[in-house]
Design a protein around this motif. Sequence first.
Motif, PDB file in Angstrom:
ATOM      1  N   TYR A 152       0.822  -1.199   0.000  1.00 15.59           N
ATOM      2  CA  TYR A 152       0.000   0.000   0.000  1.00 15.59           C
ATOM      3  C   TYR A 152       0.862   1.258   0.000  1.00 15.59           C
ATOM      4  CZ  TYR A 152       0.496  -1.628   4.854  1.00 15.59           C
ATOM      5  OH  TYR A 152       0.980  -2.158   6.027  1.00 15.59           O
ATOM      6  N   ASP A 153       0.201   2.379  -0.185  1.00 14.06           N
ATOM      7  CA  ASP A 153       0.869   3.669  -0.342  1.00 14.06           C
ATOM      8  C   ASP A 153       1.635   4.069   0.917  1.00 14.06           C
ATOM      9  OD1 ASP A 153       1.631   6.158  -1.239  1.00 14.06           O
ATOM     10  OD2 ASP A 153      -0.328   7.086  -0.930  1.00 14.06           O
ATOM     11  N   VAL A 154       2.891   4.473   0.751  1.00 13.72           N
ATOM     12  CA  VAL A 154       3.717   4.884   1.896  1.00 13.72           C
ATOM     13  C   VAL A 154       4.000   6.384   1.872  1.00 13.72           C
ATOM     14  CG1 VAL A 154       4.823   2.615   1.981  1.00 13.72           C
ATOM     15  CG2 VAL A 154       5.927   4.471   0.707  1.00 13.72           C
ATOM     16  N   SER A 155       3.398   7.096   0.937  1.00 11.76           N
ATOM     17  CA  SER A 155       3.761   8.503   0.738  1.00 11.76           C
ATOM     18  C   SER A 155       3.469   9.372   1.956  1.00 11.76           C
ATOM     19  CB  SER A 155       3.049   9.063  -0.495  1.00 11.76           C
ATOM     20  OG  SER A 155       1.638   8.992  -0.340  1.00 11.76           O
ATOM     21  N   ASN A 156       2.362   9.109   2.679  1.00 15.17           N
ATOM     22  CA  ASN A 156       2.030   9.932   3.852  1.00 15.17           C
ATOM     23  C   ASN A 156       3.079   9.784   4.952  1.00 15.17           C
ATOM     24  OD1 ASN A 156      -0.370  11.034   2.872  1.00 15.17           O
ATOM     25  ND2 ASN A 156      -1.579   9.269   3.539  1.00 15.17           N
ATOM     26  N   VAL A 157       3.463   8.545   5.233  1.00 10.55           N
ATOM     27  CA  VAL A 157       4.466   8.316   6.270  1.00 10.55           C
ATOM     28  C   VAL A 157       5.823   8.856   5.823  1.00 10.55           C
ATOM     29  CG1 VAL A 157       5.737   6.557   7.576  1.00 10.55           C
ATOM     30  CG2 VAL A 157       3.276   6.319   7.234  1.00 10.55           C
ATOM     31  N   ARG A 158       6.151   8.705   4.545  1.00 13.80           N
ATOM     32  CA  ARG A 158       7.424   9.246   4.042  1.00 13.80           C
ATOM     33  C   ARG A 158       7.478  10.760   4.230  1.00 13.80           C
ATOM     34  NH1 ARG A 158       7.624   7.233  -1.043  1.00 13.80           N
ATOM     35  NH2 ARG A 158       6.462   9.020  -1.879  1.00 13.80           N
ATOM     36  N   LYS A 159       6.383  11.433   3.935  1.00 19.54           N
ATOM     37  CA  LYS A 159       6.364  12.896   4.103  1.00 19.54           C
ATOM     38  C   LYS A 159       6.550  13.275   5.564  1.00 19.54           C
ATOM     39  CE  LYS A 159       3.692  17.069   3.034  1.00 19.54           C
ATOM     40  NZ  LYS A 159       4.064  17.710   4.306  1.00 19.54           N
ATOM     41  N   VAL A 160       5.890  12.553   6.468  1.00 19.32           N
ATOM     42  CA  VAL A 160       6.018  12.833   7.899  1.00 19.32           C
ATOM     43  C   VAL A 160       7.463  12.642   8.355  1.00 19.32           C
ATOM     44  CG1 VAL A 160       5.497  11.846  10.165  1.00 19.32           C
ATOM     45  CG2 VAL A 160       3.638  12.416   8.609  1.00 19.32           C
ATOM     46  N   VAL A 161       8.103  11.581   7.894  1.00 15.53           N
ATOM     47  CA  VAL A 161       9.499  11.304   8.267  1.00 15.53           C
ATOM     48  C   VAL A 161      10.425  12.392   7.725  1.00 15.53           C
ATOM     49  CG1 VAL A 161      11.450   9.740   7.927  1.00 15.53           C
ATOM     50  CG2 VAL A 161       9.188   8.821   8.492  1.00 15.53           C
ATOM     51  N   PHE A 162      10.265  12.723   6.450  1.00 14.52           N
ATOM     52  CA  PHE A 162      11.128  13.743   5.853  1.00 14.52           C
ATOM     53  C   PHE A 162      10.915  15.112   6.514  1.00 14.52           C
ATOM     54  CE2 PHE A 162      12.260  11.923   1.380  1.00 14.52           C
ATOM     55  CZ  PHE A 162      12.746  10.768   1.983  1.00 14.52           C
ATOM     56  N   ASP A 163       9.670  15.431   6.811  1.00 15.94           N
ATOM     57  CA  ASP A 163       9.395  16.717   7.471  1.00 15.94           C
ATOM     58  C   ASP A 163       9.997  16.760   8.873  1.00 15.94           C
ATOM     59  OD1 ASP A 163       8.011  17.555   5.253  1.00 15.94           O
ATOM     60  OD2 ASP A 163       6.010  17.317   6.129  1.00 15.94           O
ATOM     61  N   HIS A 164       9.877  15.648   9.596  1.00 15.19           N
ATOM     62  CA  HIS A 164      10.393  15.619  10.973  1.00 15.19           C
ATOM     63  C   HIS A 164      11.896  15.850  11.003  1.00 15.19           C
ATOM     64  CE1 HIS A 164      10.620  14.520  15.217  1.00 15.19           C
ATOM     65  NE2 HIS A 164      11.624  13.710  14.914  1.00 15.19           N
ATOM     66  N   PHE A 165      12.617  15.185  10.108  1.00  8.30           N
ATOM     67  CA  PHE A 165      14.082  15.301  10.112  1.00  8.30           C
ATOM     68  C   PHE A 165      14.596  16.416   9.200  1.00  8.30           C
ATOM     69  CE2 PHE A 165      13.442  10.811  11.401  1.00  8.30           C
ATOM     70  CZ  PHE A 165      14.132  10.842  12.600  1.00  8.30           C
ATOM     71  N   LYS A 166      13.663  17.112   8.540  1.00  7.37           N
ATOM     72  CA  LYS A 166      14.017  18.231   7.657  1.00  7.37           C
ATOM     73  C   LYS A 166      14.998  17.779   6.561  1.00  7.37           C
ATOM     74  CE  LYS A 166      13.248  21.700  11.271  1.00  7.37           C
ATOM     75  NZ  LYS A 166      12.693  20.727  12.234  1.00  7.37           N
ATOM     76  N   ILE A 167      14.613  16.736   5.871  1.00  7.55           N
ATOM     77  CA  ILE A 167      15.435  16.167   4.797  1.00  7.55           C
ATOM     78  C   ILE A 167      14.571  15.987   3.556  1.00  7.55           C
ATOM     79  CG2 ILE A 167      16.997  14.974   6.388  1.00  7.55           C
ATOM     80  CD1 ILE A 167      15.410  12.399   5.814  1.00  7.55           C
ATOM     81  N   CYS A 225       6.955   9.728  16.469  1.00  9.91           N
ATOM     82  CA  CYS A 225       5.765   8.910  16.722  1.00  9.91           C
ATOM     83  C   CYS A 225       4.483   9.743  16.724  1.00  9.91           C
ATOM     84  CB  CYS A 225       5.934   8.184  18.058  1.00  9.91           C
ATOM     85  SG  CYS A 225       4.585   7.064  18.458  1.00  9.91           S
ATOM     86  N   ALA A 226       4.542  10.964  17.221  1.00  8.78           N
ATOM     87  CA  ALA A 226       3.335  11.801  17.346  1.00  8.78           C
ATOM     88  C   ALA A 226       2.685  12.084  15.996  1.00  8.78           C
ATOM     89  CB  ALA A 226       3.658  13.090  18.085  1.00  8.78           C
ATOM     90  N   PRO A 227       3.422  12.568  14.981  1.00  5.20           N
ATOM     91  CA  PRO A 227       2.770  12.798  13.687  1.00  5.20           C
ATOM     92  C   PRO A 227       2.321  11.510  12.996  1.00  5.20           C
ATOM     93  CG  PRO A 227       5.130  13.268  13.540  1.00  5.20           C
ATOM     94  CD  PRO A 227       4.796  13.111  14.991  1.00  5.20           C
ATOM     95  N   ILE A 228       2.967  10.386  13.293  1.00  3.45           N
ATOM     96  CA  ILE A 228       2.507   9.101  12.754  1.00  3.45           C
ATOM     97  C   ILE A 228       1.161   8.735  13.373  1.00  3.45           C
ATOM     98  CG2 ILE A 228       2.994   6.625  12.630  1.00  3.45           C
ATOM     99  CD1 ILE A 228       5.955   7.315  12.444  1.00  3.45           C
ATOM    100  N   ALA A 229       1.012   8.984  14.669  1.00  2.00           N
ATOM    101  CA  ALA A 229      -0.272   8.738  15.336  1.00  2.00           C
ATOM    102  C   ALA A 229      -1.364   9.616  14.731  1.00  2.00           C
ATOM    103  CB  ALA A 229      -0.139   9.010  16.830  1.00  2.00           C
ATOM    104  N   LYS A 230      -1.017  10.849  14.430  1.00  2.00           N
ATOM    105  CA  LYS A 230      -1.978  11.774  13.823  1.00  2.00           C
ATOM    106  C   LYS A 230      -2.433  11.253  12.462  1.00  2.00           C
ATOM    107  CE  LYS A 230      -2.639  16.691  12.802  1.00  2.00           C
ATOM    108  NZ  LYS A 230      -2.003  18.035  12.788  1.00  2.00           N
ATOM    109  N   LEU A 231      -1.504  10.703  11.692  1.00 10.34           N
ATOM    110  CA  LEU A 231      -1.844  10.105  10.394  1.00 10.34           C
ATOM    111  C   LEU A 231      -2.838   8.963  10.558  1.00 10.34           C
ATOM    112  CD1 LEU A 231       1.374   9.642   8.190  1.00 10.34           C
ATOM    113  CD2 LEU A 231      -0.633  11.050   7.713  1.00 10.34           C
TER     114      LEU A 231
END
Length: 339
Positions: free
Chosen positions: A182-197, A220-226
């Motif tokens: 399944y689509d991983v784009s939402n989690v990828r965006k959260v990870v990249f935004d968190h680490f500013k990469i 973990c917090a923004p992943i929970a929000k997702l």
Amino acid sequence: MKVFAGIEGGASFSKVALLDENGNILSRLDSEPGTNIMLMTKQEWVDRIYQMVLKATHQLPKKPDGRGYQLESIGLCLSGCENEEVNQELCELLKSKHPELCQRYSIASDTVGSMMTCSPDGGIVLIAGTGSNCLLIYTDGSQYRCGGWGHIIGDHGSAYSIAIRSIRYLIEHEENYAPIEYDVSNVRKVVFDHFKIDNYLDLIKPLYQEFDKSYIAQLCAPIAKLAIEKNDPLAMKLFNEAGKALAQHVKALIPKIEGDEISVICVGSLFKSWSLLEKAFLDEIGRIPLRLNLVYCNATSAIGAAYYAAKVRAKIKLPIDHEKNYQTLCAYHDGQKVY
């Protein structure tokens, strides 16, 4: 006025509470630095403890003679304080470095503080914050544990674990090592935004060169929000796995439980997302012959730390209303929720 101090400490932050002999909170600090002894030198740890206790005492009303307060006891219930020999050494170090502060110290695991906050008669404490730990405590002092081994070989079901597993899933999907259906784009965006990469290779810096367990766990917090707001399948999967892992901690201790009912004190920020954990948690527990009363500790465990030290060191039992310090999540018996 007699004053009793307690400190709740984890890898990310610490809390301090000063109580009077009636169990009333006179002063509290809720956003102090982490106090896990495994993450700093002993001298840094002593200095940090001293400064936060001093800061809390400065909030107390001035005495008529203008002198400061002599604390009756200080309880420190902190992550990383699992070794009794080391704890005793830390007590002696505090007394030798700052004899004017207090002479009665009691140091124990963070699980003990949580238990004493909600259920001093014993039970299971399940911690899931930055890290994870689980402890079965009886009134006679006997204890059995599962977990508490830190981020390298433990911390299963914790915020740190969810964060690292999210990164691992993304990288393994990206490299076609273990692609996800399944689509991983939402989690990828959260990870990249968190680490500013903006690419996976830039994860090397925060994960290795500038490693900060607490900062990684905050992902973990923004992943929970997702999971809550978008029902994102990967985010949901991560919390399902965490729920199962936390239940496995409790299951490991069930053979040690005496009687047919026990309280499970749930502690840590992860349990604020109980709705994401509950089904996988209860499914993993399965059909068991005893009743689990799961409650969430909604008060600082610094209260329990103060209670613990007052009882053990000052021989005073503070009159704390423990039932005010938690809310019920659910009761579970024989494969189903009771309420």
